[in-house]
Design a protein around this motif. Sequence first.
Motif, PDB file in Angstrom:
ATOM      1  N   GLN A   1      11.711 -24.221 -41.452  1.00  0.00           N
ATOM      2  CA  GLN A   1      11.679 -23.313 -40.316  1.00  0.00           C
ATOM      3  C   GLN A   1      12.971 -22.522 -40.223  1.00  0.00           C
ATOM      4  N   LYS A   2      12.843 -21.254 -39.877  1.00  0.00           N
ATOM      5  CA  LYS A   2      14.021 -20.429 -39.626  1.00  0.00           C
ATOM      6  C   LYS A   2      14.439 -20.642 -38.175  1.00  0.00           C
ATOM      7  N   ILE A   3      15.710 -20.989 -37.983  1.00  0.00           N
ATOM      8  CA  ILE A   3      16.215 -21.367 -36.663  1.00  0.00           C
ATOM      9  C   ILE A   3      17.293 -20.394 -36.224  1.00  0.00           C
ATOM     10  N   ALA A   4      17.204 -19.973 -34.964  1.00  0.00           N
ATOM     11  CA  ALA A   4      18.272 -19.200 -34.327  1.00  0.00           C
ATOM     12  C   ALA A   4      18.984 -20.114 -33.334  1.00  0.00           C
ATOM     13  N   PHE A   5      20.268 -20.304 -33.510  1.00  0.00           N
ATOM     14  CA  PHE A   5      21.049 -21.165 -32.623  1.00  0.00           C
ATOM     15  C   PHE A   5      21.789 -20.297 -31.601  1.00  0.00           C
ATOM     16  N   LEU A   6      21.517 -20.556 -30.339  1.00  0.00           N
ATOM     17  CA  LEU A   6      22.194 -19.876 -29.243  1.00  0.00           C
ATOM     18  C   LEU A   6      22.921 -20.919 -28.418  1.00  0.00           C
ATOM     19  N   ALA A   7      24.090 -20.562 -27.866  1.00  0.00           N
ATOM     20  CA  ALA A   7      24.877 -21.542 -27.115  1.00  0.00           C
ATOM     21  C   ALA A   7      25.557 -20.888 -25.929  1.00  0.00           C
ATOM     22  N   SER A   8      25.771 -21.686 -24.899  1.00  0.00           N
ATOM     23  CA  SER A   8      26.554 -21.226 -23.760  1.00  0.00           C
ATOM     24  C   SER A   8      28.006 -21.066 -24.192  1.00  0.00           C
ATOM     25  N   GLU A   9      28.828 -20.544 -23.314  1.00  0.00           N
ATOM     26  CA  GLU A   9      30.213 -20.254 -23.676  1.00  0.00           C
ATOM     27  C   GLU A   9      31.134 -21.464 -23.585  1.00  0.00           C
ATOM     28  N   THR A  10      30.619 -22.601 -23.158  1.00  0.00           N
ATOM     29  CA  THR A  10      31.474 -23.779 -23.036  1.00  0.00           C
ATOM     30  C   THR A  10      31.920 -24.255 -24.414  1.00  0.00           C
ATOM     31  N   PRO A  11      33.130 -24.808 -24.527  1.00  0.00           N
ATOM     32  CA  PRO A  11      33.614 -25.281 -25.832  1.00  0.00           C
ATOM     33  C   PRO A  11      32.693 -26.301 -26.487  1.00  0.00           C
TER      34      PRO A  11
ATOM     35  N   LEU B   1      17.488 -21.360 -18.915  1.00  0.00           N
ATOM     36  CA  LEU B   1      16.820 -20.295 -18.177  1.00  0.00           C
ATOM     37  C   LEU B   1      17.249 -18.930 -18.700  1.00  0.00           C
ATOM     38  N   GLN B   2      18.538 -18.769 -18.955  1.00  0.00           N
ATOM     39  CA  GLN B   2      19.054 -17.507 -19.493  1.00  0.00           C
ATOM     40  C   GLN B   2      18.407 -17.190 -20.835  1.00  0.00           C
ATOM     41  N   THR B   3      18.260 -18.204 -21.687  1.00  0.00           N
ATOM     42  CA  THR B   3      17.657 -18.010 -23.005  1.00  0.00           C
ATOM     43  C   THR B   3      16.187 -17.636 -22.888  1.00  0.00           C
ATOM     44  N   LEU B   4      15.461 -18.317 -22.019  1.00  0.00           N
ATOM     45  CA  LEU B   4      14.040 -18.018 -21.837  1.00  0.00           C
ATOM     46  C   LEU B   4      13.842 -16.595 -21.331  1.00  0.00           C
ATOM     47  N   HIS B   5      14.654 -16.193 -20.360  1.00  0.00           N
ATOM     48  CA  HIS B   5      14.557 -14.817 -19.858  1.00  0.00           C
ATOM     49  C   HIS B   5      14.897 -13.809 -20.963  1.00  0.00           C
ATOM     50  N   GLY B   6      15.924 -14.117 -21.733  1.00  0.00           N
ATOM     51  CA  GLY B   6      16.386 -13.166 -22.723  1.00  0.00           C
ATOM     52  C   GLY B   6      15.485 -13.019 -23.938  1.00  0.00           C
ATOM     53  N   THR B   7      14.629 -14.015 -24.189  1.00  0.00           N
ATOM     54  CA  THR B   7      13.788 -13.994 -25.386  1.00  0.00           C
ATOM     55  C   THR B   7      12.300 -13.957 -25.063  1.00  0.00           C
ATOM     56  N   GLN B   8      11.955 -13.672 -23.811  1.00  0.00           N
ATOM     57  CA  GLN B   8      10.549 -13.774 -23.409  1.00  0.00           C
ATOM     58  C   GLN B   8       9.640 -12.782 -24.143  1.00  0.00           C
ATOM     59  N   ALA B   9      10.186 -11.703 -24.649  1.00  0.00           N
ATOM     60  CA  ALA B   9       9.358 -10.721 -25.361  1.00  0.00           C
ATOM     61  C   ALA B   9       9.047 -11.143 -26.793  1.00  0.00           C
ATOM     62  N   LEU B  10       9.644 -12.223 -27.280  1.00  0.00           N
ATOM     63  CA  LEU B  10       9.501 -12.605 -28.684  1.00  0.00           C
ATOM     64  C   LEU B  10       8.351 -13.566 -28.948  1.00  0.00           C
ATOM     65  N   ASP B  11       7.846 -14.244 -27.948  1.00  0.00           N
ATOM     66  CA  ASP B  11       6.802 -15.262 -28.113  1.00  0.00           C
ATOM     67  C   ASP B  11       7.238 -16.349 -29.092  1.00  0.00           C
ATOM     68  N   THR B  12       8.516 -16.660 -29.076  1.00  0.00           N
ATOM     69  CA  THR B  12       9.081 -17.692 -29.952  1.00  0.00           C
ATOM     70  C   THR B  12       9.406 -18.930 -29.126  1.00  0.00           C
TER      71      THR B  12
END
Length: 253
Positions: A3-13, A47-58
Amino acid sequence: MTQKIAFLASETPVAQTARAALIGRYGNCTPEQADVIVALGGDGFMLQTLHGTQALDTPVYGMNRGTVGFLMNEFSESDLPDRLIAAEEEVINPLSMRATCVDGTEHEALAINEVSVLRAGPQAAKLRITIDGRLRMEELVCDGALISTPAGSTAYNYSAHGPILPIGSDVLALTAIAPFRPRRWRGALVPKSANVVFEIRNPAKRPVMAEADSRSVRDVVRVEIRSEMSVAHRILFDPGHGLEERLIREQFV
């Protein structure tokens, strides 16, 4: 097939460190190219990720690098591909908010957890509540009120003494926040298909703000809320640890 994975993270260390380690192990791609998105952080970042990627159906698989992590899975570096293959999917529909302000402007937003109307001054808010065009409460004197989805029912709704809703239920929670009149009214359950309208009485003296998942609109006079069935958020959970199980478990702690 890998699977191709996109890793997104909050700004915390701690989240950024986890992202770097996972990318070093499994590679990375953009959300647009991904088969699955892995979100590293807490519930707010999810929640931020879901809102930001809702158009992708991923589908989005969260790993907790925050605090509560109700929408997240436990963090682990070593077995991610197997966990993604075995993960169970939950589909949730957000709420749609249309807020009309004193100056006549309208603002629209989507909320995965809840839409709330909150007093924005020293005096209690006075709300008029209409459901599907029928007046249900002429005046609710309170600090505010909210409409919650089942997925959000353990968040602000629960803190305001609202009910925890099973994830598959076709209802929304209408919960009062610190109600003064009617004194003992704590809210109601309404159908998922309901159209709920809060009208603010005397907004000049008693200003009110509206929030959709913490996105705020000030000086509102009318807030209309309904389920947005055209938007479906796909969330992945480890087997036996999905939202249904978490919602049940939360009621026995």
